[in-house]
Design an enzyme around this catalytic site. Structure first.
Site, short mmCIF file in Angstrom:
data_model
loop_
_atom_site.label_atom_id
_atom_site.label_comp_id
_atom_site.label_asym_id
_atom_site.label_seq_id
_atom_site.Cartn_x
_atom_site.Cartn_y
_atom_site.Cartn_z
CG PHE B 116 -2.36 0.02 0.87
CD1 PHE B 116 -3.02 -1.13 0.49
CD2 PHE B 116 -3.07 1.22 0.88
CE1 PHE B 116 -4.35 -1.10 0.14
CE2 PHE B 116 -4.40 1.26 0.53
CZ PHE B 116 -5.05 0.10 0.15
CD GLU B 255 -2.75 4.14 -1.38
OE1 GLU B 255 -3.44 5.11 -1.04
OE2 GLU B 255 -1.74 3.76 -0.79
NE ARG B 286 -4.93 6.61 0.20
CZ ARG B 286 -5.80 6.00 1.00
NH1 ARG B 286 -6.45 6.69 1.91
NH2 ARG B 286 -6.03 4.72 0.87
CG HIS B 353 -10.54 9.09 0.91
ND1 HIS B 353 -11.61 8.29 0.62
CD2 HIS B 353 -9.61 8.29 1.50
CE1 HIS B 353 -11.35 7.05 1.02
NE2 HIS B 353 -10.15 7.03 1.57
NE ARG B 394 -7.10 8.04 6.37
CZ ARG B 394 -7.29 7.10 5.44
NH1 ARG B 394 -6.53 6.02 5.41
NH2 ARG B 394 -8.23 7.25 4.54
#
Lengths: 323, 583
Positions: B116, B255, B286, B353, B394
């Site tokens: 990730f 993602e 992100r 988001h 985040r």
């Protein structure tokens, strides 16, 4: 890269225990890992997982991808792949079943003429009515993309999530009809009382019951065992299946497809020990034997769960265990 | 009006609320109030995974996870909180597995893990497989599993009870929580819940923006209620725009699509992330990917008829692999855009988001009323809270982790507090502001419509407060919001009834949205630097000398900046010195 942190390892003991981890497909994550420590090739960074998946046993995608190597830094894109070239608009007539016991005990239908756009869904049409024409129109919705299960309703006579039905996929030469799901008491407009539905769900013990000593780490489960109940884990409790069932319409005591689907999810989970209890519950006169295999539930499920098949598997499990 | 009495009242039944309820419910008399049904909560929309250094598939440890979280947050993370989260992540995943969560498995039957964005081995050397997952419906599985366990433990839910106010009162010169005021949607009746402990777990505020992955119901209620009651909000300028929302719709494409090998291309077919993050490219955090995409569009390399999106390319992946790992999101592309991801790239653009900021708490999930003082009996966890583990950006998967780690903590500490505390008397005036709030909305006779004001608010926020910001755009947003507030004072609604009056509900929610939009914009205006999710074109560099500190904003009518007073709070450092953030 220099950091100010101390070099001490955390004390969870996981890092230096490579024998715990069996080599996988010649790609051992233990000792061999250090050889790969600096693996900076982009092929690796971007490549796919290199292990088999229970739910995709046919191909080892990693092998395929590894042969293909890194995706091209630049590709020629055909023009039509660059997206929709125009956004069409269209007109439709929406007929909505209205009911508000605060005002009247009578049900009536309201008709709205709307102009909508390319990717609009039935939910967008309902919002357009509520936000621009009649603020008293009441319906539940939340995520608006088919994962929360709030907006199950009857659209042109079929149970659907309003947020998953694209208007352009409907026959707009006729009015589009929207009414609440059947078999549950209507509270107002498209809102029904969900309590009987959740009551049935609670009765089938929808939680893992595992006996024996709790392991320190996770319980192991093979990919095959995990795949066995994958389909029924997708349920979002929207009630589209249960409220499409003719048996449920006439007999509100019937557990209904959703409760059975959720029982299935645990009965066929290799980690669970309460399968017999659930089978006993569903062997009740209001249990699985009421199912008449009309397949309405399977057809209605917005998650594509093979509901009727799951019910049949529960029936078979009851039969094989009682024998 | 009905009055209920519980030791612990939890507001919200998403991941954080239900995780808290499982703990609190076994220790003290607990009620969960939710404006939805529990399984409708937006935790269920999370897709990709939940990171924990289990090291099931390759070497990993929680210290690397701590570092990644802090670096990912551009060093505005409170390091004690990040350590707690990364360390307790392992038990959080194991707890869920023991509760029955059906994780994907490795060939030997352990919980599988995948890559990730921003999660790396050994402090940034390469991507690491840390995200535990269940296909691309990890959040769905977490929400269902927690709900199942709430049923197992007989947790008491009050479904479709919308909390509209927090009851705060002074006891011996100290501000204390006495309970909450709630509106029963089915009947339109007000209910007072007296409680020794109250836990906010009411989620985010994504509906401030037009393009968002958030549910319609994510209107920042908990944040706004706390703020109206004089509590501060922390780091509200930091909003995460997820890179891959379906173009024009904002629906999330996880993602995990890039974790599994998908890449981004511009209209020229170029894999443009090679230019912005040469080492980890499409798996950069992100904020970086979202800005890179917006920049491609801004510089004329966007795809589509209006050149206003980029393309997520999965076509080099095997269809079987896509089906196994990304079934839901590929279905979204087919259903909503009519695009076949096997053979066609998917149009995507950044979508609002996640709110990194929120109600400030310490690592015990206790709510702070200033930089140090806790409000006895008041807790917050999940997106509504700012603990702060996400800093200014985040990392993917850390929200599912946050709700489990700090939800659990909030439940335990709230119950422990309730066991030794007395009920605080509910003052006679407890309902006054709620009654006024509802009467204003219900009895308004103006000409303005709620939906029109909300649309204009979302438009100005998308235009002026999105991934690129300047003093000028932020000031323009503030001017617009002021005008919208004036219009909001002049609304009328059509539904005058008591039963399921969602018209009224939306009017109240709009009030919360307007308030939070203003808070976000004022905080963004004060932060004259660029860090994580907050990018000021007029101050493009990170400025540690002046801004290595949290924003704390308070309601203060005497303040010249839109009635919001701006203060700061030091960042907690343990062992990581700020470095330049490169990937």
């Amino acid at each position: 890269m220099s950091t100010a942190h101390t070099p001490d390892r955390p004390e969870d003991g996981r890092d230096d225990d490579p024998q715990d981890r069996a080599p996988e497909h010649g790609h051992a994550p233990g000792h061999d890992q250090d050889d790969r420590a600096g693996y900076k090739t982009d092929a690796d960074a971007g490549s796919v997982d290199e292990r088999d998946e229970a739910d995709a046993p046919a191909v080892d995608p990693a092998a395929e991808n590894a042969e293909g190597g890194e995706p091209a830094a630049r590709v020629e894109l055909p023009e039509e792949q660059q997206g929709e070239q125009e956004i069409p608009t269209f007109d439709l007539t929406l007929q909505i079943r209205r009911y508000n016991p605060e005002v009247s005990d009578e049900v009536h239908w309201d008709e709205f003429k709307l102009t909508m756009y390319g990717t609009d869904r039935v939910l967008d049409a309902l919002h357009k009515v509520k936000w621009e024409i009649d603020g008293s129109l009441s319906f539940r919705r939340s995520c608006a993309h088919g994962v929360c299960g709030s907006d199950a309703m009857r659209i042109n006579g079929q149970n659907r999530l309003a947020c998953k039905v694209l208007l352009k996929d409907l026959d707009l030469s006729k009015p589009v009809t929207v009414e609440p799901i059947k078999g549950l008491p209507c509270e107002k407009d498209l809102i029904v009382d969900m309590e009987p539905f959740f009551q049935s769900y609670r009765e089938i013990m929808p939680f893992l019951v595992a006996g024996g000593n709790e392991p320190t780490m996770e319980r192991y489960q093979s990919q095959e065992d995990r795949a066995r109940f994958d389909d029924t884990t997708k349920c979002i409790l929207c009630a589209a299946c249960t409220s499409s069932c003719p048996v449920f319409w006439t007999d509100g005591q019937y557990f209904g497809p959703a409760a059975i689907v959720n029982a299935h999810r645990f009965i066929f989970d290799s980690r669970d020990d309460a399968g017999d209890l659930r089978l006993e519950i569903l062997n009740d006169k209001e249990g699985v034997w009421r199912c008449r295999t009309t397949f309405n539930c399977t057809e209605a499920c917005p998650r594509g769960i093979q509901v009727t098949k799951a019910i049949a598997e529960v029936k078979n499990a009851i039969l094989s265990r009682s024998m | 009006m009905q009055v209920h009495k519980y030791d612990v009242v939890i507001i919200g039944a998403g991941g954080a609320g239900m995780r808290a309820a499982i703990e609190a419910g076994q220790r003290s008399r607990t009620a969960v109030l939710t404006k939805l049904y529990p399984t409708r909560s937006h935790t269920g929309a999370a897709q990709g995974g939940m990171c924990a250094a289990l090291a099931n598939v390759e070497e990993d440890n929680w210290e690397w996870h701590t570092f990644d979280t802090i670096k990912g947050g551009d060093y505005l993370v409170d390091q004690d909180a990040a350590e707690v989260m990364a360390k307790e992540a392992i038990d959080a995943v194991l707890d869920l597995e023991k509760m029955g969560l059906p994780f994907n498995r490795t060939p030997e039957g352990k919980i599988d893990q995948r890559r990730f964005g921003g999660h790396t081995r050994d402090h940034g050397k390469a991507p690491v497989r840390r995200a535990c997952y269940a296909a691309d419906r990890t959040g769905h599985m977490i929400l269902q599993t927690l709900y199942q366990n709430c049923i197992k433990h007989n947790v008491e839910f009050f479904n479709e009870y919308y909390v509209l106010d927090l009851i705060m009162t002074e006891v011996d010169g100290q501000r204390r929580v006495a309970g909450v005021v709630s509106y029963d949607l089915a009947s339109g009746e007000l209910h007072v819940f007296q409680a020794k402990s109250v836990v906010f777990a009411s989620g985010g505020a994504g509906k401030v923006f037009k393009t968002t992955s958030n549910a319609h119901t994510l209107t920042g209620d908990g944040m706004a209620i706390a703020f109206r009651n004089g509590l501060p909000l922390e780091d509200m300028e930091f909003i995460q725009f997820h890179p891959t929302g379906l173009a024009g719709l904002g629906i999330l494409v996880s993602e995990a699509a890039r974790g599994e090998g998908g890449i981004l291309r511009n209209a020229d077919g170029e894999r443009f992330m090679e230019r912005y993050a040469p080492t980890i490219k499409d798996l950069a955090p992100r904020d970086i990917v979202a800005r890179s995409m917006a920049n491609e569009v801004r510089e004329g390399r966007g795809a589509g008829p209006n050149k206003d999106y980029v393309l997520l390319d999965l076509t080099h992946l095997e269809p079987a692999h896509i089906d196994a790992k990304l079934p839901d999101i590929t279905e979204f592309a087919r259903t909503y855009l009519g695009v076949e991801p096997y053979t066609e790239p998917v149009p995507v653009f950044p979508t609002c988001h996640y709110a990194m900021g929120g109600i400030p708490t310490n690592i015990k999930a206790e709510v702070l009323q200033d930089n140090e003082t806790v409000v006895p009996g008041l807790y917050a966890a999940g997106e509504v809270a700012c603990v702060s583990v996400h800093g200014s950006n985040r990392l993917g998967t850390n929200s599912l982790l946050d709700i489990n780690v700090f939800g659990k903590r909030a439940g335990i500490y709230a119950a422990e507090y309730a066991q030794q505390a007395e009920f605080v008397p509910v003052p006679d005036t407890a309902l006054d502001s709620t009654v006024a709030l509802l009467d204003n909305a219900r009895n308004g006779t103006g000409t303005e419509k709620v939906a029109a004001i909300r649309k204009d608010l979302q438009d100005t926020m998308d235009l002026n407060v999105q991934v690129f910001r300047t003093e000028e755009t932020l000031q323009a947003a503030l001017d617009d919001i002021a005008a919208l507030e004036a219009r909001y004072a002049n609304i009328s609604i059509q539904d005058k009834g008591k039963r399921f009056n969602l018209d009224l509900l939306e009017a109240v929610e709009l009030g919360f949205l307007l308030q939070l939009a203003k808070v976000m914009t004022v905080a963004a205006l004060h932060r004259e630097e660029s860090r994580g999710g907050h990018f000021r074109e007029d101050f493009p560099e990170r400025d540690d000398a002046n801004f290595m500190k949290h924003s704390m904003v308070y309601l203060d009518p005497s303040s010249p900046t839109a009635g919001i007073r701006q203060e700061t709070k030091p960042v907690i450092f343990t062992r990581y010195e700020p470095m330049e953030r490169k990937y």
